[in-house]
Design an enzyme around this catalytic site. Sequence first.
Site, PDB file in Angstrom:
ATOM      1  N   TYR A 123       0.574  -1.077   0.172  1.00 59.62           N
ATOM      2  CA  TYR A 123       0.245  -0.472   0.073  1.00 59.62           C
ATOM      3  C   TYR A 123       0.448   1.528   0.164  1.00 59.62           C
ATOM      4  CZ  TYR A 123      -3.780  -2.940   0.417  1.00 59.62           C
ATOM      5  OH  TYR A 123      -5.238  -3.391   0.618  1.00 59.62           O
ATOM      6  N   LYS A 171       2.714 -14.986   4.826  1.00 56.93           N
ATOM      7  CA  LYS A 171       3.460 -16.065   3.531  1.00 56.93           C
ATOM      8  C   LYS A 171       4.560 -16.269   3.369  1.00 56.93           C
ATOM      9  CE  LYS A 171       0.922 -18.206  -0.079  1.00 56.93           C
ATOM     10  NZ  LYS A 171       0.341 -19.557   0.384  1.00 56.93           N
ATOM     11  N   ASP A 204      -3.314 -17.871   3.434  1.00 56.27           N
ATOM     12  CA  ASP A 204      -3.834 -18.530   2.974  1.00 56.27           C
ATOM     13  C   ASP A 204      -5.154 -19.429   3.547  1.00 56.27           C
ATOM     14  OD1 ASP A 204      -2.108 -19.576   3.090  1.00 56.27           O
ATOM     15  OD2 ASP A 204      -1.377 -20.284   0.566  1.00 56.27           O
ATOM     16  N   ASP A 228      -5.968  -5.812   5.416  1.00 57.53           N
ATOM     17  CA  ASP A 228      -7.390  -5.238   4.936  1.00 57.53           C
ATOM     18  C   ASP A 228      -7.933  -6.163   4.608  1.00 57.53           C
ATOM     19  OD1 ASP A 228      -9.005  -3.565   4.009  1.00 57.53           O
ATOM     20  OD2 ASP A 228      -7.902  -3.260   2.159  1.00 57.53           O
ATOM     21  N   ASP A 232     -11.764  -8.130   6.452  1.00 62.15           N
ATOM     22  CA  ASP A 232     -13.394  -7.609   6.297  1.00 62.15           C
ATOM     23  C   ASP A 232     -14.104  -9.307   6.370  1.00 62.15           C
ATOM     24  OD1 ASP A 232     -12.695  -5.201   5.120  1.00 62.15           O
ATOM     25  OD2 ASP A 232     -13.461  -5.549   3.449  1.00 62.15           O
TER      26      ASP A 232
HETATM   27 MG    MG Z   1     -10.842  -3.036   3.184  1.00 64.21          MG
END
Ligand code: MG
Length: 335
Positions: A123, A171, A204, A228, A232
């Site tokens: 990001y 990961k 994962d 992120d 969610d």
């Molecule tokens: Mg989000």
Amino acid sequence: MKLCVIKGDGIGHEVVPAAVRILQQLMPEVEVVYGRAGWDCFEQTGQALPATTIQLARESQAVLFGACSSPSYAVEGYASPIVQLRRATETYANLRPTRFLPVPTAREGVDLVVVRENTEDLYIGDEHTADAGDTGTATKRITRRASERIAHTAFRLARQEGRHRVTIVHKGNVLPQTDGLFRRVAYEVSRQYSDIETDELLVDTAAYWMVKEPTRFDVILTPNLYGDILSDMAAAWGGGLGMAPALNLGDEVAIAEPVHGSAPDIAGQGIANPTAAVLSAAMLARHKWGQVTIADHIEAAVHRALSRGEHTADVSGGIGMSTAAFVDAICAELG
Ligand code: MG
Ligand code: NAI
């Protein structure tokens, strides 16, 4: 105490006033100032996050942010305002709790918090194209400094909230130089918190367990992108995006911000769920202003209103109250 309020776009204009009303009812001494940001602001002023808004946020040190619409294609001069604001205020930690609340769509027994690194990873915005637009490349940056401070935040939070385990999610098997570094530093920091159990999951596998058995999680410590996505996912167990609060925390500034976006599909209808925004404001009161009693009071009022079957339509998949009626119900519970 000063609070910078940024409604943003879409349902930000509906859920943020609800949270401000509740904060002002309990903390009338808080001085509220308003800043602009978002897509509408960009269209009107040419800036998605004006410098005056950043200045207000820094001065106030406490921000309540709604949501901003960002197109999924490149627009010259436009970058996600919340990502920019987090960077400008050095709010390096993003705390995203999911706790069972009594609504039909929530899963009993879930009580976890995703501690997401907020300043780096994919990001950082270092993205470019080559090959006449047919090849896109983005840089994933992980540093020891940012990994260390987010790890300390996660372990301190675990202690503060009487939690028992921190799970490092990464990961590192595919990305040993970046996620591998994050993992290594997180384990180093964990040695200073021997009272808290530490384990790890590949992202994962973590996603699999988040769906299959969300009650197994306690604190999840993870880089920006995975945080992120996983938060969610977790939000679904809390009753949906309309229920999911978040707090961006730095050494100076804190930004309360519901996990959801501007929800253009329901904006302007007066049916948005204000719970996420209200609980985000409670997190601000708790972690930024040290107002633990007030935060507990807000959370308990939301809980009681929901227990009585009062809620907006998004958490039942059927009918529900308007935003205004549900906020009235919470305010009535505040006494
Ligand atoms: Mg989000
Ligand atoms: P979204 O979170 O806005 O909406 C996803 C779905 O959840 C929609 O069906 C929406 O109606 C529902 N929903 C979300 N919050 C709700 C609430 N409080 N009450 C009732 N229903 C709610 O995500 P989406 O649709 O992917 O993105 C829409 C816009 O928001 C995009 O422009 C995106 O860039 C932006 N966005 C902004 C964020 C921020 O500013 N922090 C975060 C996520 C998305």
